[in-house]
Design a protein around this motif. Structure first.
Motif, PDB file in Angstrom:
ATOM      1  N   UNK A  35     -20.194  14.744  22.017  1.00  0.00           N
ATOM      2  CA  UNK A  35     -18.867  15.337  21.994  1.00  0.00           C
ATOM      3  C   UNK A  35     -18.441  15.690  23.407  1.00  0.00           C
ATOM      4  N   UNK A  88     -21.541  17.574  25.012  1.00  0.00           N
ATOM      5  CA  UNK A  88     -22.564  18.083  24.107  1.00  0.00           C
ATOM      6  C   UNK A  88     -23.172  16.933  23.311  1.00  0.00           C
ATOM      7  N   UNK A  98     -27.608  20.562   8.302  1.00  0.00           N
ATOM      8  CA  UNK A  98     -27.396  21.151   9.620  1.00  0.00           C
ATOM      9  C   UNK A  98     -27.217  20.102  10.708  1.00  0.00           C
ATOM     10  N   UNK A 101     -26.673  21.585  17.995  1.00  0.00           N
ATOM     11  CA  UNK A 101     -26.127  21.183  19.280  1.00  0.00           C
ATOM     12  C   UNK A 101     -27.055  21.535  20.434  1.00  0.00           C
ATOM     13  N   UNK A 102     -26.975  20.724  21.483  1.00  0.00           N
ATOM     14  CA  UNK A 102     -27.573  21.095  22.748  1.00  0.00           C
ATOM     15  C   UNK A 102     -26.706  22.120  23.453  1.00  0.00           C
ATOM     16  N   UNK A 103     -27.186  22.577  24.611  1.00  0.00           N
ATOM     17  CA  UNK A 103     -26.493  23.656  25.326  1.00  0.00           C
ATOM     18  C   UNK A 103     -25.229  23.167  26.036  1.00  0.00           C
ATOM     19  N   UNK A 104     -25.088  21.869  26.172  1.00  0.00           N
ATOM     20  CA  UNK A 104     -23.937  21.321  26.866  1.00  0.00           C
ATOM     21  C   UNK A 104     -24.229  21.037  28.333  1.00  0.00           C
TER      22      UNK A 104
ATOM     23  N   UNK B  31     -18.594  19.205   2.999  1.00  0.00           N
ATOM     24  CA  UNK B  31     -19.312  20.056   3.939  1.00  0.00           C
ATOM     25  C   UNK B  31     -18.346  20.718   4.918  1.00  0.00           C
ATOM     26  N   UNK B  33     -18.439  23.962   8.146  1.00  0.00           N
ATOM     27  CA  UNK B  33     -19.366  24.655   9.031  1.00  0.00           C
ATOM     28  C   UNK B  33     -18.639  25.732   9.835  1.00  0.00           C
ATOM     29  N   UNK B  35     -19.464  27.633  13.546  1.00  0.00           N
ATOM     30  CA  UNK B  35     -20.270  27.748  14.752  1.00  0.00           C
ATOM     31  C   UNK B  35     -19.666  28.832  15.631  1.00  0.00           C
ATOM     32  N   UNK B  37     -19.489  29.783  19.876  1.00  0.00           N
ATOM     33  CA  UNK B  37     -19.736  29.225  21.199  1.00  0.00           C
ATOM     34  C   UNK B  37     -19.732  30.333  22.230  1.00  0.00           C
ATOM     35  N   UNK B  41     -25.088  28.961  25.825  1.00  0.00           N
ATOM     36  CA  UNK B  41     -25.748  28.735  24.528  1.00  0.00           C
ATOM     37  C   UNK B  41     -25.208  27.523  23.771  1.00  0.00           C
ATOM     38  N   UNK B  42     -24.204  26.886  24.293  1.00  0.00           N
ATOM     39  CA  UNK B  42     -23.620  25.778  23.554  1.00  0.00           C
ATOM     40  C   UNK B  42     -22.995  26.269  22.262  1.00  0.00           C
ATOM     41  N   UNK B  43     -23.114  25.456  21.235  1.00  0.00           N
ATOM     42  CA  UNK B  43     -22.619  25.848  19.915  1.00  0.00           C
ATOM     43  C   UNK B  43     -23.818  26.181  19.039  1.00  0.00           C
ATOM     44  N   UNK B  45     -25.009  27.274  15.124  1.00  0.00           N
ATOM     45  CA  UNK B  45     -24.574  27.247  13.736  1.00  0.00           C
ATOM     46  C   UNK B  45     -24.787  28.609  13.082  1.00  0.00           C
ATOM     47  N   UNK B  48     -23.159  27.216   6.867  1.00  0.00           N
ATOM     48  CA  UNK B  48     -22.428  26.038   6.439  1.00  0.00           C
ATOM     49  C   UNK B  48     -22.357  26.012   4.915  1.00  0.00           C
ATOM     50  N   UNK B  57     -27.702  29.270   5.400  1.00  0.00           N
ATOM     51  CA  UNK B  57     -27.700  29.908   6.706  1.00  0.00           C
ATOM     52  C   UNK B  57     -27.958  28.900   7.809  1.00  0.00           C
ATOM     53  N   UNK B  58     -27.447  29.249   8.989  1.00  0.00           N
ATOM     54  CA  UNK B  58     -27.728  28.469  10.174  1.00  0.00           C
ATOM     55  C   UNK B  58     -28.662  29.204  11.108  1.00  0.00           C
ATOM     56  N   UNK B  59     -28.501  28.947  12.411  1.00  0.00           N
ATOM     57  CA  UNK B  59     -29.407  29.502  13.424  1.00  0.00           C
ATOM     58  C   UNK B  59     -29.174  30.987  13.684  1.00  0.00           C
ATOM     59  N   UNK B  90     -15.786  28.293  15.940  1.00  0.00           N
ATOM     60  CA  UNK B  90     -15.254  26.987  15.555  1.00  0.00           C
ATOM     61  C   UNK B  90     -15.658  26.658  14.128  1.00  0.00           C
ATOM     62  N   UNK B  94     -17.250  17.800   7.815  1.00  0.00           N
ATOM     63  CA  UNK B  94     -18.130  16.664   8.060  1.00  0.00           C
ATOM     64  C   UNK B  94     -17.606  15.407   7.394  1.00  0.00           C
ATOM     65  N   UNK B 101     -19.020  15.605  12.789  1.00  0.00           N
ATOM     66  CA  UNK B 101     -18.169  16.755  12.534  1.00  0.00           C
ATOM     67  C   UNK B 101     -16.838  16.627  13.255  1.00  0.00           C
TER      68      UNK B 101
END
Lengths: 111, 112
Positions: A35, A88, A98, A101-104, B31, B33, B35, B37, B41-43, B45, B48, B57-59, B90, B94, B101
């Motif tokens: 992305x 990303x 699930x 994502x990576x950190x970017x 689906x 979701x 997230x 940001x 840390x990026x995105x 989750x 969802x 649950x996500x992370x 965000x 899906x 996504x």
């Protein structure tokens, strides 16, 4: 638990140069996505890689997937300023729903 | 246009107050979701959903709950907002075939 790591996290390039962004992940998956995000904006889908050995190209960007190595690369050819953005990678966990994502990688292309 | 709208787009609230963010889709995707940001840390989750009343649950789900009473709406609730929940949120839907996504425009939440 699936972990996704990108490197580098920051990349400053000169126009005209080539570079590669790496995305490593920790558990088996054969679906990976790239992305792009511009500052203050949402994420835009660039590439969908659905199998081992998949390669996709769009303009100066080329993405590939090696599921055995759990590695994807995003290669930038002859960078231009318009490519400046955050990129990303995201990996499909396959079992369940699930997408992690990576950190970017924040890319800055300078003249 | 992926047919996703988030509301509100911006919100400032105080610690301890409840907050609900709404994600609405017009695509009838199964689906959905949420997230968050944050810099560095990026995105990540949060939760969802894989159908009406089906969520997981996500992370980073602590401090968040979700509900999906109809296909088109997925709600994210912060029961008692904390400053650590200041973030950009965000929503995404899906694709049924590629599983990629598609994201909404984001909701910026500031908890004072």
């Amino acid at each position: 638990e699936l972990k996704v790591e990108q490197n580098p996290l920051f990349l400053s390039m000169q126009e005209g140069k080539n570079y590669t962004i790496y995305c490593n992940y920790s558990t088996t998956s054969d679906r990976l996505y790239w992305y792009r995000q511009d500052p203050g904006k949402s994420l835009e889908s660039l590439f969908v890689l659905l199998s081992n050995g998949a390669v996709k190209q769009e303009g100066r960007l080329m993405a590939s997937l090696d599921t055995k190595a759990r590695l994807s690369t995003l290669h930038i050819t002859a960078a231009v300023h318009d490519l400046s953005a955050t990129y990303f990678c995201a990996v499909d966990e396959m079992v369940g729903g699930k997408l992690i994502f990576g950190q970017g990688t924040e890319l800055s292309v300078k003249p | 246009d992926a047919g996703i709208t988030q509301s509100p787009r911006h919100k400032v609230t105080e610690t301890g107050t409840p907050v609900t963010l709404r994600c609405h889709q017009t695509e009838n995707h199964r689906y959905m979701y949420w997230y968050r940001q944050d810099p560095g840390h990026g995105l990540r989750l949060i939760h969802y959903s894989y159908g009406v009343k089906d969520t997981d649950k996500g992370e980073v789900s602590d401090g968040y709950s979700v509900s999906r009473s109809k296909t088109e709406d997925f709600l994210l609730t912060l029961e008692s907002a904390t400053s650590s929940q200041t973030s950009v949120y965000f929503c995404a839907i899906r694709s049924e075939d590629t599983r990629e996504l598609f994201f909404g425009e984001g909701s910026r939440l500031t908890v004072l």
